[in-house]
Design an enzyme around this catalytic site. Structure first.
Site: not given
Ligand code: COA
Length: 332
Positions: A257, A114, A287
Site C-alpha cells: 500500500h 486502505c 496515498n
Molecule cells: N509541512 C511542514 N511541516 C509539517 C507538515 C507539513 N506538511 N506536517 C507536519 N509538519 C510538522 C509538524 O507540525 C511538526 O512540527 P512541530 O515539531 O513544530 O510540532 C513536525 O512537522 C513533525 O510532525 P510529525 O507529525 O511528528 O511528523 P512525522 O515525521 O511523523 O511525519 C507523517 C508525519 C504523517 C508523514 C508520518 O507520521 C506518517 O506518514 N505516518 C503514517 C501515516 C499514514 O500512513 N497514514 C495512512 C495510513 S493508510
C-alpha cells in the site's frame, strides 16, 4: 476436485485528470515540496474536480473488463472497497453495477479502509470457489479529497484520489488452483481512533449531537500509525510467505500500500532486503487508499515488470484505518 481454477484476468485504473503539486499545496498551507517529499516521498497527487467515487470506480472497472475482453453482462459479483462512498446508502458497488450495465451481478461494498483491496481479493476468491460464479470484479476507489481538511498540513499533503480494479475469473475445469496462494489478514479495533473520519454522536428527536467542524474530516495520529505498521507489516509479509512455503527470493516484487515511501523503507530494512524488491509509485499519486495497490500494478503491467499469465509470484501488503492490515501471496 473442489473448485475451478481461479485466476487474475485483467486490471484497470482511473485517476482524475487534475494534478495537485506540492508547490501548489505550499500556497494553501504552511508547507513546502522539501518537507513533503522528505517525509512522505510524494511530489504530486490527482484530485477530483467533481467526479465521485462511483465514477472513478466505474471507469477503472470498465478498463479491466475491456482488457479482459469480458462483457459487463457476464460479471457475477461486484465488490467495491471505499472509505468515501457517494452515499451512505445505496452501496457504491450498486452504482458501479448500474454504470457498467452489469445486470446479472450482485454488488456490495466492503469497508476496510486502505486494506480494502487485500480484504476484497480474499473475499472474492472464496466466493469464486462456489460453482455458481464465474467472474468477479474487485474495485477499490476513493475521493479522499472530500474528507480531507484542506487547512491541516499534517493530512492534506498525504492523500490523493483514484481507483483500481481487477477482474477475477473461475475457469471451466476443476483443478483446485488459485492465484491466491496464501493470506495473512488482521484487524485491531482497539486502535480504531488512530485514524478516523466522522462522528459517533447520535442526533435524532430524542437526543441532540452537534458535530464539530473537525468531525467531518480525516483525523490521524501519523506517528502511531507509522510505528504500528512498520512493526506489523514485516511480520504479516513473513507470515504469508511462511504459509505459502516460499521465501522472499521466490517473490518477484512486493507491492505495498502506497501510504508513505518512508514506511516502505523501514519495512524493507526490517525485512533485510533492498528497496528494489518493493514497487513504489507514491511520488505521482500520494496515498490513494486501497486503490494504491491496483494502480501500482497497472503501471507495472504497462512497463512490463508484471506479466499476467506468467505465474510469477508477488506479495501484496496493505494497512489502514480500523486498524486493518494484511498480506497476500499471489501468482500472476
Ligand atoms: N509541512 C511542514 N511541516 C509539517 C507538515 C507539513 N506538511 N506536517 C507536519 N509538519 C510538522 C509538524 O507540525 C511538526 O512540527 P512541530 O515539531 O513544530 O510540532 C513536525 O512537522 C513533525 O510532525 P510529525 O507529525 O511528528 O511528523 P512525522 O515525521 O511523523 O511525519 C507523517 C508525519 C504523517 C508523514 C508520518 O507520521 C506518517 O506518514 N505516518 C503514517 C501515516 C499514514 O500512513 N497514514 C495512512 C495510513 S493508510
Amino acid at each position: 476436485m473442489n473448485f475451478k481454477k481461479i485466476s487474475i484476468k485483467a486490471f484497470g485504473r482511473y485517476v482524475p485528470p487534475r494534478v495537485l503539486t506540492n508547490d501548489e499545496l505550499g500556497e494553501m498551507v504552511d508547507t513546502d515540496d522539501e518537507w513533503i517529499y522528505s517525509h512522505t516521498g510524494i511530489r504530486k497527487r490527482h484530485i477530483s474536480t467533481g467526479e465521485n467515487t462511483s465514477d472513478l470506480c466505474t471507469k477503472a472497472a470498465r478498463q479491466a473488463l475491456q482488457h479482459a475482453g469480458v462483457a459487463p453482462e457476464d460479471v457475477d459479483i461486484i465488490i467495491v472497497t471505499t472509505s468515501t462512498p457517494d452515499y451512505a446508502l445505496p452501496s457504491t458497488a450498486c452504482l458501479v453495477q448500474s454504470g457498467l450495465g452489469a445486470r446479472k451481478a450482485f454488488a456490495f461494498d466492503i469497508s476496510a479502509a486502505c486494506a480494502g483491496f487485500i480484504y476484497a481479493l480474499s473475499v472474492a476468491e472464496k466466493m469464486l470457489r462456489s460453482p455458481h460464479y464465474r467472474n468477479a470484479l474487485v474495485i477499490s476507489g476513493d475521493v479522499l479529497s472530500k474528507i480531507v481538511d484542506w487547512s491541516d498540513r499534517k493530512t492534506c499533503v498525504i492523500f490523493g484520489d483514484g481507483s483500481g480494479a481487477v477482474l477475477l475469473s473461475a475457469a471451466e475445469s476443476y483443478t483446485d488452483e488459485s492465484f491466491l496462494i496464501s493470506e495473512d489478514i488482521h484487524s485491531n479495533g482497539d486502535k480504531a481512533m488512530s485514524l478516523f473520519c466522522g462522528y459517533k454522536g447520535v442526533s435524532n428527536p430524542f437526543c441532540a449531537y452537534e458535530p464539530g467542524e473537525g468531525d467531518k474530516f480525516i483525523n490521524m495520529d501519523g506517528r502511531a500509525i507509522f510505528d504500528f505498521v512498520t512493526r506489523q507489516i514485516p511480520i504479516s509479509v513473513n507470515a504469508a510467505l511462511e504459509k505459502a512455503k516460499l521465501g522472499l527470493n521466490d517473490i518477484k516484487l512486493v507491492v505495498p500500500h502506497q501510504a508513505n515511501a518512508r514506511i516502505v523503507e523501514v519495512v524493507a530494512k526490517r525485512m533485510s532486503c533492498g528497496m528494489d524488491k518493493f514497487a513504489l509509485n507514491i511520488e505521482r499519486y500520494g496515498n490513494t487508499s486501497a486503490a494504491s495497490m491496483p494502480i501500482a500494478i497497472c503501471e507495472l503491467l504497462e512497463t512490463g515488470r508484471i506479466s499476467l499469465g506468467s505465474g510469477d509470484k508477488y506479495v501484496l501488503t496493505g494497512f489502514g484505518s480500523g486498524l486493518t492490515w494484511g498480506s497476500l501471496v499471489i501468482a500472476m
